[in-house]
Design an enzyme around this catalytic site. Structure first.
Site, PDB file in Angstrom:
ATOM      1  N   ARG A 175       1.081  -1.169   0.120  1.00  0.00           N
ATOM      2  CA  ARG A 175       0.109   0.052  -0.146  1.00  0.00           C
ATOM      3  C   ARG A 175       0.864   1.233  -0.139  1.00  0.00           C
ATOM      4  O   ARG A 175       2.014   1.136   0.456  1.00  0.00           O
ATOM      5  CB  ARG A 175      -1.050   0.022   1.300  1.00  0.00           C
ATOM      6  CG  ARG A 175      -0.278   0.265   2.657  1.00  0.00           C
ATOM      7  CD  ARG A 175      -1.364   0.100   3.823  1.00  0.00           C
ATOM      8  NE  ARG A 175      -0.379   0.275   5.104  1.00  0.00           N
ATOM      9  CZ  ARG A 175      -0.279   1.320   5.552  1.00  0.00           C
ATOM     10  NH1 ARG A 175      -0.945   2.499   4.913  1.00  0.00           N
ATOM     11  NH2 ARG A 175       0.256   1.451   6.694  1.00  0.00           N
ATOM     12  N   ARG A 179      -3.271  10.648   1.576  1.00  0.00           N
ATOM     13  CA  ARG A 179      -4.150  11.559   2.533  1.00  0.00           C
ATOM     14  C   ARG A 179      -4.932  12.783   1.519  1.00  0.00           C
ATOM     15  O   ARG A 179      -4.220  13.327   0.916  1.00  0.00           O
ATOM     16  CB  ARG A 179      -3.355  12.107   3.447  1.00  0.00           C
ATOM     17  CG  ARG A 179      -2.835  11.095   4.455  1.00  0.00           C
ATOM     18  CD  ARG A 179      -2.119  11.818   5.545  1.00  0.00           C
ATOM     19  NE  ARG A 179      -1.401  10.993   6.307  1.00  0.00           N
ATOM     20  CZ  ARG A 179      -0.571  11.229   7.181  1.00  0.00           C
ATOM     21  NH1 ARG A 179      -0.189  12.575   7.319  1.00  0.00           N
ATOM     22  NH2 ARG A 179       0.110  10.435   8.010  1.00  0.00           N
ATOM     23  N   ARG A 252      19.050  -5.349   3.704  1.00  0.00           N
ATOM     24  CA  ARG A 252      19.843  -3.861   3.074  1.00  0.00           C
ATOM     25  C   ARG A 252      20.599  -3.200   4.120  1.00  0.00           C
ATOM     26  O   ARG A 252      20.270  -3.250   5.219  1.00  0.00           O
ATOM     27  CB  ARG A 252      18.797  -3.226   2.641  1.00  0.00           C
ATOM     28  CG  ARG A 252      17.989  -3.676   1.276  1.00  0.00           C
ATOM     29  CD  ARG A 252      18.952  -3.798   0.136  1.00  0.00           C
ATOM     30  NE  ARG A 252      19.153  -2.329  -0.523  1.00  0.00           N
ATOM     31  CZ  ARG A 252      20.075  -2.400  -1.322  1.00  0.00           C
ATOM     32  NH1 ARG A 252      20.875  -3.577  -1.719  1.00  0.00           N
ATOM     33  NH2 ARG A 252      20.436  -1.267  -1.936  1.00  0.00           N
ATOM     34  N   ARG A 283      18.664  10.149   1.024  1.00  0.00           N
ATOM     35  CA  ARG A 283      18.302  11.385   1.622  1.00  0.00           C
ATOM     36  C   ARG A 283      19.503  12.085   2.299  1.00  0.00           C
ATOM     37  O   ARG A 283      20.397  11.666   2.453  1.00  0.00           O
ATOM     38  CB  ARG A 283      16.873  11.020   2.742  1.00  0.00           C
ATOM     39  CG  ARG A 283      17.472   9.956   3.599  1.00  0.00           C
ATOM     40  CD  ARG A 283      16.459   9.470   4.778  1.00  0.00           C
ATOM     41  NE  ARG A 283      16.502   8.567   5.631  1.00  0.00           N
ATOM     42  CZ  ARG A 283      15.786   8.187   6.652  1.00  0.00           C
ATOM     43  NH1 ARG A 283      14.626   8.898   6.721  1.00  0.00           N
ATOM     44  NH2 ARG A 283      16.102   7.360   7.373  1.00  0.00           N
ATOM     45  N   GLU A 304      22.700   9.858   3.193  1.00  0.00           N
ATOM     46  CA  GLU A 304      22.378   8.072   3.421  1.00  0.00           C
ATOM     47  C   GLU A 304      22.327   7.434   2.111  1.00  0.00           C
ATOM     48  O   GLU A 304      21.599   7.855   1.248  1.00  0.00           O
ATOM     49  CB  GLU A 304      21.013   8.395   4.349  1.00  0.00           C
ATOM     50  CG  GLU A 304      20.602   6.822   4.665  1.00  0.00           C
ATOM     51  CD  GLU A 304      19.511   6.763   5.571  1.00  0.00           C
ATOM     52  OE1 GLU A 304      18.544   5.688   5.119  1.00  0.00           O
ATOM     53  OE2 GLU A 304      19.208   7.449   6.310  1.00  0.00           O
ATOM     54  N   TYR A 352      11.261  -6.255  11.113  1.00  0.00           N
ATOM     55  CA  TYR A 352      11.231  -5.035  11.135  1.00  0.00           C
ATOM     56  C   TYR A 352      10.653  -4.101  12.547  1.00  0.00           C
ATOM     57  O   TYR A 352       9.584  -4.773  12.473  1.00  0.00           O
ATOM     58  CB  TYR A 352      11.058  -3.988   9.953  1.00  0.00           C
ATOM     59  CG  TYR A 352      11.219  -2.384  10.254  1.00  0.00           C
ATOM     60  CD1 TYR A 352      12.429  -1.899   9.794  1.00  0.00           C
ATOM     61  CD2 TYR A 352      10.163  -1.814  10.315  1.00  0.00           C
ATOM     62  CE1 TYR A 352      12.430  -0.568  10.166  1.00  0.00           C
ATOM     63  CE2 TYR A 352      10.361  -0.553  10.595  1.00  0.00           C
ATOM     64  CZ  TYR A 352      11.691   0.180  10.476  1.00  0.00           C
ATOM     65  OH  TYR A 352      11.803   1.543  10.830  1.00  0.00           O
ATOM     66  N   ASP A 354       9.695  -0.724  14.928  1.00  0.00           N
ATOM     67  CA  ASP A 354       9.865   0.428  15.295  1.00  0.00           C
ATOM     68  C   ASP A 354      10.133   0.446  16.738  1.00  0.00           C
ATOM     69  O   ASP A 354      10.327  -0.433  17.479  1.00  0.00           O
ATOM     70  CB  ASP A 354       8.430   1.207  15.242  1.00  0.00           C
ATOM     71  CG  ASP A 354       8.403   1.567  13.613  1.00  0.00           C
ATOM     72  OD1 ASP A 354       9.399   1.944  12.882  1.00  0.00           O
ATOM     73  OD2 ASP A 354       7.063   1.717  13.129  1.00  0.00           O
TER      74      ASP A 354
END
Length: 369
Positions: A175, A179, A252, A283, A304, A352, A354
């Protein structure tokens, strides 16, 4: 060290290991924390350069919807009210992220309302729709249309994965959040911020009063530790623990080029993504903006770069495709046979996380003791 007995040996002084050590100490257990790097903190480590707290391993913005986790982390530092509002640069154009009405009105000169934006995106999706997308490019265009894909998704994604979007499987992009409001807040979580003074202080407070040994490779010294502790909490790569007996899991990796600039303000935002493929970095981070620093006469930036990982490199993002997930299950089967070894965190569980997920997972583990 041989004469000292511990209840737990914790491998890794990152957030997961530190939370475990802190909570176990509160319960009266004796812990030894071993860290391969020359500092605590794992990937949330911050170091001070020119009076600026630099996120050495990339931008880390704490965000959570869980009030208990927010209150927990606020025990260790005061957090500011930083809101993550990254900007994407494509050639000589700048766009707000995530994709929202600010993005759409900039992309299309005849779009002003949510209804007009929806119509524009739907028309593009319909023109190129694939019933069964065969690659990431087709999947992304199915989701957001060609304009957004070409300018804001394609180049960035190819740099992240080191492959053309037509060579990547479609499931990587399940996805793409769109917004139809003028809202640049990247996260939907209720609680968000950056610790004033950086993240390292949090880990220091968690590990206060606990034995910590830096520059120590557990896997090279595991024999001498057999009789030193009762239970092992291991936060390193699970495949490395088992000497890659089934083969290496894939990641990665990321590398950073950090420099001090003799100017107050370089880019005006903490994070700017470069979505053009021809720009080699993904970035640029300007660290002072995480703490609203307008006074420092200099600034520190980090470029980065996403890179291919090989054994021996720092692993960052697990590649949870079908092949790697099956391989991880083989290692998990070995882990489940262990009596006094617990695998935790992003590398130990090949998942992964957070930061709030890391804390919740560690607290859940320690509740069992």
């Amino acid at each position: 060290m041989q004469n000292k007995k511990y209840d737990f040996i914790i491998v890794g002084a990152g957030l997961y290991g530190a939370v475990c050590a802190y909570e176990l100490k509160r319960k009266g257990y004796r812990c030894l924390v071993l860290e391969k790097r020359n500092h605590i903190g794992g990937n949330i480590y911050t170091e001070e350069i020119e009076g600026i707290h630099v996120h050495k391993y990339g931008a880390h913005i704490f965000h959570t919807h869980d009030k208990k986790i927010w209150e927990y982390i606020n025990q260790f530092a005061e957090f500011n009210n930083y809101i993550n509002q990254p900007v994407a640069r494509y050639k000589n154009e700048c766009y707000n992220l995530p994709f929202n009405m600010n993005t759409f009105t900039k992309l299309w000169s005849d779009v002003f309302t949510p209804e007009e934006a929806m119509a524009k995106i739907d028309a593009e999706k319909k023109n190129a729709f694939k019933e069964e997308p065969e690659n990431l490019e087709e999947q992304a265009i199915n989701l957001v249309g060609k304009t957004i894909y070409e300018k804001l998704v394609k180049g960035y994604t190819q740099k992240q994965w080191g492959k053309l979007c037509t060579e990547l499987p479609p499931f990587i992009i399940k996805r793409l959040p769109v917004r139809f409001t003028f809202d640049n807040n990247y996260f939907n979580d209720r609680y968000q911020g950056i610790p004033i003074g950086g993240y390292t202080q949090i880990i220091e407070k968690m590990l206060n009063g606990i034995d910590v040994k830096l520059n120590y490779d557990f896997l090279k010294n595991r024999e001498e530790l057999v009789n030193l502790g009762t239970t092992l909490i291991y936060t390193g790569p699970i495949d490395e623990y088992y000497e890659y007996c089934y083969g290496a899991l894939e990641y990665r990796s990321v590398r950073f080029e950090t420099e001090v600039l003799d100017k107050k303000n370089y880019q005006g935002n903490a994070v700017i993504n470069y979505t053009e493929f021809e720009i080699p970095y993904t970035r640029i981070i300007e660290h002072k903006h995480f703490e609203f620093d307008t006074e420092s006469p200099k600034t520190v930036i980090s470029k980065e770069y996403s890179s291919t990982w090989k054994v021996g490199d720092d692993p960052y993002y697990p590649i949870n495709d079908e092949r790697n997930n099956k391989l991880y299950l083989q290692y998990l089967a070995l882990a489940e046979k262990e009596k006094n070894v617990i695998f935790g965190g992003r590398l130990g569980q090949y998942k992964y996380y957070d930061m709030d997920d890391v804390i919740a997972s560690a607290l859940s583990l320690i509740e069992k003791f």
